[in-house]
Design a protein around this motif. Structure first.
Motif, PDB file in Angstrom:
ATOM      1  N   LEU A   1      45.478  50.327  39.238  1.00 15.93           N
ATOM      2  CA  LEU A   1      44.797  48.982  39.282  1.00 15.93           C
ATOM      3  C   LEU A   1      44.293  49.100  37.994  1.00 15.93           C
ATOM      4  O   LEU A   1      43.479  50.038  37.660  1.00 15.93           O
ATOM      5  N   LYS A   2      44.103  47.870  37.281  1.00 17.95           N
ATOM      6  CA  LYS A   2      43.530  47.730  36.022  1.00 17.95           C
ATOM      7  C   LYS A   2      42.308  46.830  36.514  1.00 17.95           C
ATOM      8  O   LYS A   2      42.555  45.596  37.003  1.00 17.95           O
ATOM      9  N   VAL A   3      41.059  47.198  36.338  1.00 17.51           N
ATOM     10  CA  VAL A   3      39.772  46.519  36.986  1.00 17.51           C
ATOM     11  C   VAL A   3      38.777  45.977  35.958  1.00 17.51           C
ATOM     12  O   VAL A   3      38.752  46.950  35.000  1.00 17.51           O
ATOM     13  N   LEU A   4      38.189  45.021  36.226  1.00 20.66           N
ATOM     14  CA  LEU A   4      37.080  44.429  35.146  1.00 20.66           C
ATOM     15  C   LEU A   4      35.969  44.329  36.283  1.00 20.66           C
ATOM     16  O   LEU A   4      36.061  43.416  36.968  1.00 20.66           O
ATOM     17  N   LEU A   5      34.901  45.353  36.110  1.00 20.38           N
ATOM     18  CA  LEU A   5      33.872  45.220  37.116  1.00 20.38           C
ATOM     19  C   LEU A   5      32.816  44.225  36.494  1.00 20.38           C
ATOM     20  O   LEU A   5      32.903  43.881  35.450  1.00 20.38           O
ATOM     21  N   PRO A   6      32.048  43.700  37.468  1.00 17.24           N
ATOM     22  CA  PRO A   6      30.969  42.951  37.075  1.00 17.24           C
ATOM     23  C   PRO A   6      30.052  43.409  36.043  1.00 17.24           C
ATOM     24  O   PRO A   6      29.669  44.567  35.954  1.00 17.24           O
ATOM     25  N   GLY A   7      29.850  42.669  34.878  1.00 16.78           N
ATOM     26  CA  GLY A   7      28.909  43.076  33.790  1.00 16.78           C
ATOM     27  C   GLY A   7      29.660  43.966  32.819  1.00 16.78           C
ATOM     28  O   GLY A   7      28.881  44.406  31.650  1.00 16.78           O
ATOM     29  N   GLU A   8      31.157  44.244  32.969  1.00 14.97           N
ATOM     30  CA  GLU A   8      31.585  45.183  32.141  1.00 14.97           C
ATOM     31  C   GLU A   8      32.551  44.011  31.088  1.00 14.97           C
ATOM     32  O   GLU A   8      32.890  43.120  31.414  1.00 14.97           O
TER      33      GLU A   8
ATOM     34  N   ASP B   1      41.559  57.663  42.394  1.00 18.63           N
ATOM     35  CA  ASP B   1      40.349  57.227  41.880  1.00 18.63           C
ATOM     36  C   ASP B   1      39.463  56.294  42.649  1.00 18.63           C
ATOM     37  O   ASP B   1      40.044  55.633  43.482  1.00 18.63           O
ATOM     38  N   VAL B   2      38.059  56.416  42.520  1.00 16.28           N
ATOM     39  CA  VAL B   2      37.374  55.407  43.173  1.00 16.28           C
ATOM     40  C   VAL B   2      36.275  54.661  42.147  1.00 16.28           C
ATOM     41  O   VAL B   2      35.904  55.130  41.063  1.00 16.28           O
ATOM     42  N   PHE B   3      36.164  53.316  42.583  1.00 16.61           N
ATOM     43  CA  PHE B   3      35.073  52.598  41.787  1.00 16.61           C
ATOM     44  C   PHE B   3      34.329  51.830  42.900  1.00 16.61           C
ATOM     45  O   PHE B   3      34.692  51.773  43.933  1.00 16.61           O
ATOM     46  N   ASN B   4      33.232  51.417  42.414  1.00 17.44           N
ATOM     47  CA  ASN B   4      32.247  50.780  43.243  1.00 17.44           C
ATOM     48  C   ASN B   4      31.924  49.386  42.768  1.00 17.44           C
ATOM     49  O   ASN B   4      32.010  49.225  41.606  1.00 17.44           O
ATOM     50  N   VAL B   5      31.800  48.293  43.764  1.00 15.98           N
ATOM     51  CA  VAL B   5      31.547  47.037  43.347  1.00 15.98           C
ATOM     52  C   VAL B   5      30.396  46.575  44.058  1.00 15.98           C
ATOM     53  O   VAL B   5      29.899  46.800  45.378  1.00 15.98           O
ATOM     54  N   PRO B   6      29.246  46.000  43.142  1.00 18.40           N
ATOM     55  CA  PRO B   6      28.111  45.474  43.981  1.00 18.40           C
ATOM     56  C   PRO B   6      28.233  44.402  44.711  1.00 18.40           C
ATOM     57  O   PRO B   6      29.183  43.734  44.649  1.00 18.40           O
TER      58      PRO B   6
ATOM     59  N   GLU C   1      31.742  39.376  41.835  1.00 16.06           N
ATOM     60  CA  GLU C   1      33.254  39.039  41.600  1.00 16.06           C
ATOM     61  C   GLU C   1      33.803  40.231  40.581  1.00 16.06           C
ATOM     62  O   GLU C   1      32.943  40.449  39.669  1.00 16.06           O
ATOM     63  N   PHE C   2      34.939  40.798  40.857  1.00 14.21           N
ATOM     64  CA  PHE C   2      35.579  41.534  40.315  1.00 14.21           C
ATOM     65  C   PHE C   2      36.766  41.199  40.030  1.00 14.21           C
ATOM     66  O   PHE C   2      37.437  40.452  40.884  1.00 14.21           O
ATOM     67  N   HIS C   3      37.494  41.520  38.811  1.00 10.61           N
ATOM     68  CA  HIS C   3      39.093  41.033  38.710  1.00 10.61           C
ATOM     69  C   HIS C   3      39.908  42.145  38.778  1.00 10.61           C
ATOM     70  O   HIS C   3      39.669  43.252  38.150  1.00 10.61           O
TER      71      HIS C   3
END
Length: 65
Positions: A23-30, A40-45, A49-51
């Motif tokens: 997954l190619k991810v754009l996290l909030p604020g990035e 792999d693990v990522f966190n979303v507040p 919204e994330f993309h």
């Protein structure tokens, strides 16, 4: 997930673990997209919204925190 581009909103914080594909991810604020591969693990507040960009069939596990 099928190939494509997605935007998701969260009500509460979430932890995402990539199970297969990538997954190619754009996290909030990035401003830069990051690639996450199986394990792999990522966190979303919460309340954000994330993309995602998905180039191949992929899956992830979502855990609500």
């Amino acid at each position: 997930m099928a190939e494509g581009e997605y935007a998701f909103g969260t009500a509460q914080p979430e932890e995402m673990t990539v199970v297969s594909g990538s997954l190619k991810v754009l996290l909030p604020g990035e401003t830069e997209w990051k690639v996450y591969n199986p394990g792999d693990v990522f966190n979303v507040p919460g309340h954000s919204e994330f993309h995602l960009q998905v180039a191949e069939p992929s899956s992830y596990l979502c855990r609500y925190l």
